[in-house]
Design a protein around this motif. Structure first.
Motif, mmCIF file in Angstrom:
data_model
loop_
_atom_site.group_PDB
_atom_site.id
_atom_site.type_symbol
_atom_site.label_atom_id
_atom_site.label_comp_id
_atom_site.label_asym_id
_atom_site.label_seq_id
_atom_site.Cartn_x
_atom_site.Cartn_y
_atom_site.Cartn_z
ATOM 1 N N GLY A 145 0.852 -1.383 -0.191
ATOM 2 C CA GLY A 145 0.108 -0.019 0.051
ATOM 3 C C GLY A 145 0.970 1.427 -0.090
ATOM 4 N N ILE A 146 1.936 1.145 0.378
ATOM 5 C CA ILE A 146 3.161 2.367 0.169
ATOM 6 C C ILE A 146 4.420 2.037 -0.067
ATOM 7 N N ASP A 147 5.199 2.742 -0.717
ATOM 8 C CA ASP A 147 6.436 2.684 -1.346
ATOM 9 C C ASP A 147 7.011 3.642 -0.272
ATOM 10 N N ILE A 148 8.358 3.328 0.033
ATOM 11 C CA ILE A 148 9.140 4.061 0.839
ATOM 12 C C ILE A 148 10.501 3.979 -0.066
ATOM 13 N N TYR A 149 10.922 5.524 0.025
ATOM 14 C CA TYR A 149 12.132 5.994 -0.723
ATOM 15 C C TYR A 149 13.091 6.262 0.280
ATOM 16 N N TYR A 150 14.582 5.963 -0.033
ATOM 17 C CA TYR A 150 15.632 6.427 0.955
ATOM 18 C C TYR A 150 16.753 6.929 0.234
ATOM 19 N N ASN A 151 17.453 7.998 0.570
ATOM 20 C CA ASN A 151 18.533 8.671 0.056
ATOM 21 C C ASN A 151 19.628 8.715 0.941
ATOM 22 N N LYS A 152 20.651 7.831 0.859
ATOM 23 C CA LYS A 152 21.367 7.379 1.982
ATOM 24 C C LYS A 152 22.529 8.730 2.085
ATOM 25 N N ASP A 153 22.404 9.471 0.989
ATOM 26 C CA ASP A 153 23.465 10.759 0.826
ATOM 27 C C ASP A 153 22.963 11.882 1.907
ATOM 28 N N ILE A 154 21.604 11.711 2.105
ATOM 29 C CA ILE A 154 21.078 12.558 2.882
ATOM 30 C C ILE A 154 20.834 12.457 4.421
ATOM 31 N N CYS A 155 20.706 11.084 4.448
ATOM 32 C CA CYS A 155 20.382 10.587 5.994
ATOM 33 C C CYS A 155 21.502 10.985 6.994
ATOM 34 N N ALA A 156 20.899 11.641 7.872
ATOM 35 C CA ALA A 156 21.663 12.277 9.149
ATOM 36 C C ALA A 156 22.082 11.178 10.152
ATOM 37 N N HIS A 157 21.524 9.905 10.205
ATOM 38 C CA HIS A 157 21.699 8.873 11.015
ATOM 39 C C HIS A 157 21.201 9.342 12.348
ATOM 40 N N ILE A 158 20.308 9.992 12.389
ATOM 41 C CA ILE A 158 19.693 10.403 13.817
ATOM 42 C C ILE A 158 18.988 9.137 14.659
ATOM 43 N N GLY A 159 18.304 8.113 13.527
ATOM 44 C CA GLY A 159 17.586 6.896 14.068
ATOM 45 C C GLY A 159 16.274 7.145 14.368
ATOM 46 N N ASN A 160 15.576 8.083 14.014
ATOM 47 C CA ASN A 160 13.972 8.119 14.323
ATOM 48 C C ASN A 160 13.357 7.167 13.775
ATOM 49 N N CYS A 161 13.685 6.740 12.523
ATOM 50 C CA CYS A 161 13.168 5.389 11.777
ATOM 51 C C CYS A 161 13.200 4.209 12.505
ATOM 52 N N VAL A 162 14.609 3.761 12.947
ATOM 53 C CA VAL A 162 14.626 2.541 13.550
ATOM 54 C C VAL A 162 13.888 2.464 14.949
ATOM 55 N N ARG A 163 13.917 3.704 15.596
ATOM 56 C CA ARG A 163 13.361 3.613 16.970
ATOM 57 C C ARG A 163 11.933 3.791 16.751
ATOM 58 N N GLY A 164 11.433 4.437 15.759
ATOM 59 C CA GLY A 164 10.117 4.559 15.564
ATOM 60 C C GLY A 164 9.327 2.899 15.080
ATOM 61 N N ASN A 165 9.968 2.443 14.305
ATOM 62 C CA ASN A 165 9.289 0.782 14.143
ATOM 63 C C ASN A 165 10.473 0.096 13.431
ATOM 64 N N SER A 166 11.067 -0.894 14.361
ATOM 65 C CA SER A 166 12.103 -1.802 14.055
ATOM 66 C C SER A 166 11.650 -2.813 12.967
ATOM 67 N N GLU A 167 10.276 -2.964 13.010
ATOM 68 C CA GLU A 167 9.863 -3.997 12.103
ATOM 69 C C GLU A 167 10.066 -3.583 10.542
ATOM 70 N N ILE A 168 9.556 -2.269 10.321
ATOM 71 C CA ILE A 168 9.788 -1.701 8.815
ATOM 72 C C ILE A 168 11.127 -1.311 8.830
ATOM 73 N N PHE A 169 11.882 -0.677 9.715
ATOM 74 C CA PHE A 169 13.471 -0.346 9.515
ATOM 75 C C PHE A 169 14.192 -0.883 10.482
ATOM 76 N N GLU A 170 15.061 -1.516 9.895
ATOM 77 C CA GLU A 170 15.868 -2.392 10.557
ATOM 78 C C GLU A 170 17.441 -2.329 9.949
ATOM 79 N N VAL A 171 18.310 -1.636 10.545
ATOM 80 C CA VAL A 171 19.640 -1.399 10.090
ATOM 81 C C VAL A 171 20.365 -2.939 10.091
#
Ligand code: SF4
Length: 88
Positions: free
Chosen positions: A28-54
């Motif tokens: 139902g949703i496509d997620i897009y990621y640009n590693k060159d912009i990522c600031a490695h703050i970690g809100n994504c993995v802290r927010g939901n570690s099932e969707i986002f897992e480094v």
């Protein structure tokens, strides 16, 4: 940060791919990621570690959560490295 928009306009897949984002496809949703912009703050993995897992490949699996949760977490990304396109 509104992960569904660029400059207040709904973001498109074409824009994102042209700007170096990588697509992680979901039902139902496509997620897009640009590693060159990522600031490695970690809100994504802290927010939901099932969707986002480094360390997992792929590290983003949109279908591991609802569309509402996925878009909410993307909106917490402070850098704009995460974007989403909700499918109709
Ligand atoms: S929330 Fe955004 S800036 Fe932070 S680690 Fe995740 S993708 Fe990178």
């Amino acid at each position: 940060m509104d992960g569904g928009k660029f400059d207040q306009e709904p973001v498109t897949e074409e824009q994102l791919l042209a700007q170096g984002y990588r697509k992680y496809q979901g039902e139902g949703i496509d997620i897009y990621y640009n590693k060159d912009i990522c600031a490695h703050i970690g809100n994504c993995v802290r927010g939901n570690s099932e969707i986002f897992e480094v360390g997992r490949r792929p590290w983003i699996i949109p279908d591991n959560g609802s569309v509402a949760i996925a878009s909410y977490i993307v909106d917490t990304c402070p850098s704009g490295a995460l974007k989403y396109v909700i499918k109709k």
